[in-house]
Design a protein around this motif. Structure first.
Motif, PDB file in Angstrom:
ATOM      1  N   UNK A 189       4.933   4.455 -14.663  1.00  0.00           N
ATOM      2  CA  UNK A 189       5.919   4.449 -13.713  1.00  0.00           C
ATOM      3  C   UNK A 189       5.396   3.969 -12.364  1.00  0.00           C
ATOM      4  N   UNK A 190       6.128   2.928 -11.625  1.00  0.00           N
ATOM      5  CA  UNK A 190       5.627   2.539 -10.497  1.00  0.00           C
ATOM      6  C   UNK A 190       6.550   3.179  -9.227  1.00  0.00           C
ATOM      7  N   UNK A 191       6.015   3.856  -8.261  1.00  0.00           N
ATOM      8  CA  UNK A 191       6.676   4.538  -7.203  1.00  0.00           C
ATOM      9  C   UNK A 191       6.182   3.926  -5.977  1.00  0.00           C
ATOM     10  N   UNK A 192       7.038   3.863  -5.097  1.00  0.00           N
ATOM     11  CA  UNK A 192       6.838   3.263  -3.929  1.00  0.00           C
ATOM     12  C   UNK A 192       8.148   3.937  -2.748  1.00  0.00           C
ATOM     13  N   UNK A 199       9.408  -2.853  -3.271  1.00  0.00           N
ATOM     14  CA  UNK A 199       8.417  -3.600  -4.301  1.00  0.00           C
ATOM     15  C   UNK A 199       8.580  -2.788  -5.723  1.00  0.00           C
ATOM     16  N   UNK A 200       8.759  -1.273  -5.798  1.00  0.00           N
ATOM     17  CA  UNK A 200       8.761  -0.845  -6.895  1.00  0.00           C
ATOM     18  C   UNK A 200       9.835  -1.210  -7.752  1.00  0.00           C
ATOM     19  N   UNK A 201      11.207  -1.176  -7.029  1.00  0.00           N
ATOM     20  CA  UNK A 201      12.226  -1.674  -7.682  1.00  0.00           C
ATOM     21  C   UNK A 201      12.187  -3.128  -8.341  1.00  0.00           C
ATOM     22  N   UNK A 211       6.027  -2.024 -16.285  1.00  0.00           N
ATOM     23  CA  UNK A 211       6.469  -0.785 -15.852  1.00  0.00           C
ATOM     24  C   UNK A 211       7.615  -0.284 -16.578  1.00  0.00           C
ATOM     25  N   UNK A 212       7.279   1.020 -17.232  1.00  0.00           N
ATOM     26  CA  UNK A 212       8.406   1.466 -17.926  1.00  0.00           C
ATOM     27  C   UNK A 212       9.550   1.908 -17.026  1.00  0.00           C
ATOM     28  N   UNK A 213       9.325   2.220 -15.903  1.00  0.00           N
ATOM     29  CA  UNK A 213      10.462   2.673 -14.773  1.00  0.00           C
ATOM     30  C   UNK A 213       9.982   2.716 -13.340  1.00  0.00           C
ATOM     31  N   UNK A 214      10.770   2.903 -12.438  1.00  0.00           N
ATOM     32  CA  UNK A 214      10.485   2.819 -11.037  1.00  0.00           C
ATOM     33  C   UNK A 214      11.264   3.903 -10.326  1.00  0.00           C
ATOM     34  N   UNK A 430      17.204  -1.489 -16.049  1.00  0.00           N
ATOM     35  CA  UNK A 430      17.067  -0.087 -16.709  1.00  0.00           C
ATOM     36  C   UNK A 430      16.183   0.737 -15.736  1.00  0.00           C
ATOM     37  N   UNK A 431      15.952   1.918 -15.864  1.00  0.00           N
ATOM     38  CA  UNK A 431      14.875   2.810 -15.486  1.00  0.00           C
ATOM     39  C   UNK A 431      14.633   2.566 -13.960  1.00  0.00           C
ATOM     40  N   UNK A 432      15.625   2.523 -13.134  1.00  0.00           N
ATOM     41  CA  UNK A 432      15.104   2.586 -11.727  1.00  0.00           C
ATOM     42  C   UNK A 432      15.795   3.951 -11.300  1.00  0.00           C
TER      43      UNK A 432
END
Length: 505
Positions: A189-192, A199-201, A211-214, A430-432
């Motif tokens: 999971x990326x986070x910002x 950047x994460x999205x 990345x599975x999600x953000x 998906x998964x944002x």
């Protein structure tokens, strides 16, 4: 103590000002540097963080000889809660933005506070050119600011300084870490936050196989040309102050003409310098006006509980209502926001008396003069600021004057998208999680409505810039606690689906 915790979360913003009357683009940082030096709370970084450097590729998109040059990219890992590769335990990856990664280790609390629940490995990665991750190494420049300046002086070097290269850095580094740790099936999971949230999205959209999600906190991915009105940012600032105090709003609105009139008199600038206890004599009215605009905008962007900065400024202004001089009331508001300063209103290239030009101020100017051109202007008659319409030609001319090249206004939406975002992302994204606090002026350029079942918008009426990913505190209101829980629960659902599909496959 609650106020000190609030200030602890306010360390990383820079509002550069100009004497040319052109609105600059406020820095997109999760936390606020404007109040640096105003708190005695120590920065406590867990000893569980280990520092590493990776031989990162300078140019991911070409095959010229110089493209194979590498530089040292700094990153940190925290293994404390990780369930291990054998259990396919997840990885939380924080994407650094326009500042050194150091401060994120103590200020971005969402990762370590949720790591025990998910048995997650924590990785914090520094953005290229910032901190110690500059291609111009320590052998060529004595410190980080000099390295940034030297980087941007070289047209060839600064050509590698953009978001696409930064995302490719993160992709290469994360794949390297998964390989090194034998964690091939550990979901990431990326986070910002702010620019890091953008950047994460974008990372989730560009690298869905990594990345599975953000979680994109306060990410104004729609604040580009033809997507968000230029006066959106300052309209939200005005609304924040109106809600704090109608009298305060009116006083600020009336103060600009008073400053202009005084500045035209023979001793007016000297009078203004004395009135506002400036660190150096004012050379023109714009120095003072741009400084005040930065103070107000900063307070609105980081208008966080329990001591909302806009309310503090207005309490100072309204509390001095007996003063006959409107400028005394304005200065009382500044002092209420930043008490105990030895002087105020620094020169255009200085953010505060405790900090001169920085890596962030230099690097952010380049980034917003190349690809991240965020149109900001002031046109509403209701605005508490003087009219200053956005003029793309003037902005571009200033960039050309500074760097010899102009921005590419449409490149961000060409490369990452943004037009018809609901229609497009509902088909393939998906998964944002897009989270926003509506007191944040940048929220006007954020995703505020759900796009699909798995691209969700979480917004809070009382929230401000990146509050949800900052370290939690005892004084956090219930709505903020709930927001963080909702985000963690969504990520939990992503993991549950991933592991269910993994078992089936």
């Amino acid at each position: 103590m609650a106020f000190l915790l609030f200030l602890l979360c306010l360390i990383l913003v820079i509002f550069t000002v100009t004497t040319m009357g052109v609105p600059n683009i406020p820095s997109l940082d999760p936390v606020n540097r404007f109040l640096k030096g105003q708190t005695d709370v120590s920065k406590i970084v867990s000893s569980d963080f280990q520092e590493f450097f990776y031989d990162q590729t300078l140019d991911h998109f070409n095959y010229r000889p110089e493209s194979y040059t590498t530089f040292q990219q700094r990153y940190y890992i925290n293994y404390k809660w990780w369930g291990g590769a054998s259990n396919n335990a997840p990885i939380f990856a924080y994407l650094g933005a326009e500042s050194p990664i150091d401060d994120a280790l103590w200020s971005i609390g969402f990762l370590p506070e949720n790591a025990p629940r998910f048995n997650a490995l924590l990785v914090y990665m520094e953005h290229r050119f910032y901190g110690q991750s500059n291609p111009v190494g320590s052998m060529e420049a004595p410190n980080m600011v000099d390295a940034m300046e030297k980087s941007l002086e070289n047209p060839d070097t600064r050509g590698y300084f953009n978001s696409a290269q930064a995302l490719a850095d993160y992709a290469e580094l994360l794949l390297y870490l998964k390989n090194q740790l034998q964690a091939h099936n550990s979901p990431i999971i990326v986070i910002g936050g702010s620019y890091g949230g953008m950047l994460a999205s974008w990372f989730r959209l560009k690298y869905p196989h990594i990345a599975l999600g953000a979680l994109a906190s306060s990410a104004p991915i729609l604040y580009f040309e033809n997507l968000t009105p230029p006066d959106g940012y300052y309209s939200v600032v005005t609304q924040d102050f109106k809600e704090a105090s109608q009298n305060c709003y009116t006083t600020i609105k009336q103060s600009w003409d008073v400053i202009d009139q005084l500045a035209t008199t023979p001793s007016g600038l000297a009078y203004l310098s004395q009135k506002f206890q400036t660190c150096s004599p004012l050379s023109n009215a714009d120095e003072l006006k741009n400084y005040l605009k930065s103070v107000y905008s900063n307070a609105a962007q980081y208008d966080a509980p329990p001591n909302y900065p806009t309310a503090r400024i207005c309490q100072g202004i309204d509390g001095a209502s007996d003063a006959t001089d409107i400028l005394d009331r304005i200065f009382a508001g500044v002092v209420a926001y930043m008490p105990g300063m030895s002087c105020y209103v620094t020169s255009p290239e200085v953010v505060s008396p405790s900090e001169s030009v920085s890596q962030t101020s230099i690097g952010w100017e380049w980034q917003t003069c190349s690809e991240l051109l965020i149109p900001l202007g002031i046109t509403s008659e209701d605005s508490m600021f003087q009219s200053l319409p956005y003029d793309a030609n003037v902005f571009i001319d200033n960039c050309v004057r500074s760097f010899g090249v102009g921005p590419r206004p449409h490149w961000v939406t060409t490369y990452y998208g943004g037009q018809d975002i609901k229609l497009i992302l509902s088909k393939f994204g998906s998964n944002i999680i897009f989270s926003n606090g509506l007191r944040d002026p940048y929220s006007i350029g954020g995703v505020l409505e759900n796009i699909s079942e798995n691209i969700v918008a979480i917004k809070t009426t009382e929230g401000s810039h990146c509050l949800d990913i900052l370290s939690s505190g005892e004084a956090d209101p219930e709505w903020l606690v709930k927001q963080r829980k909702d985000e963690a629960n969504i990520i939990d659902r992503w993991f549950a689906e991933y592991y269910r599909n993994f078992r089936l496959l």
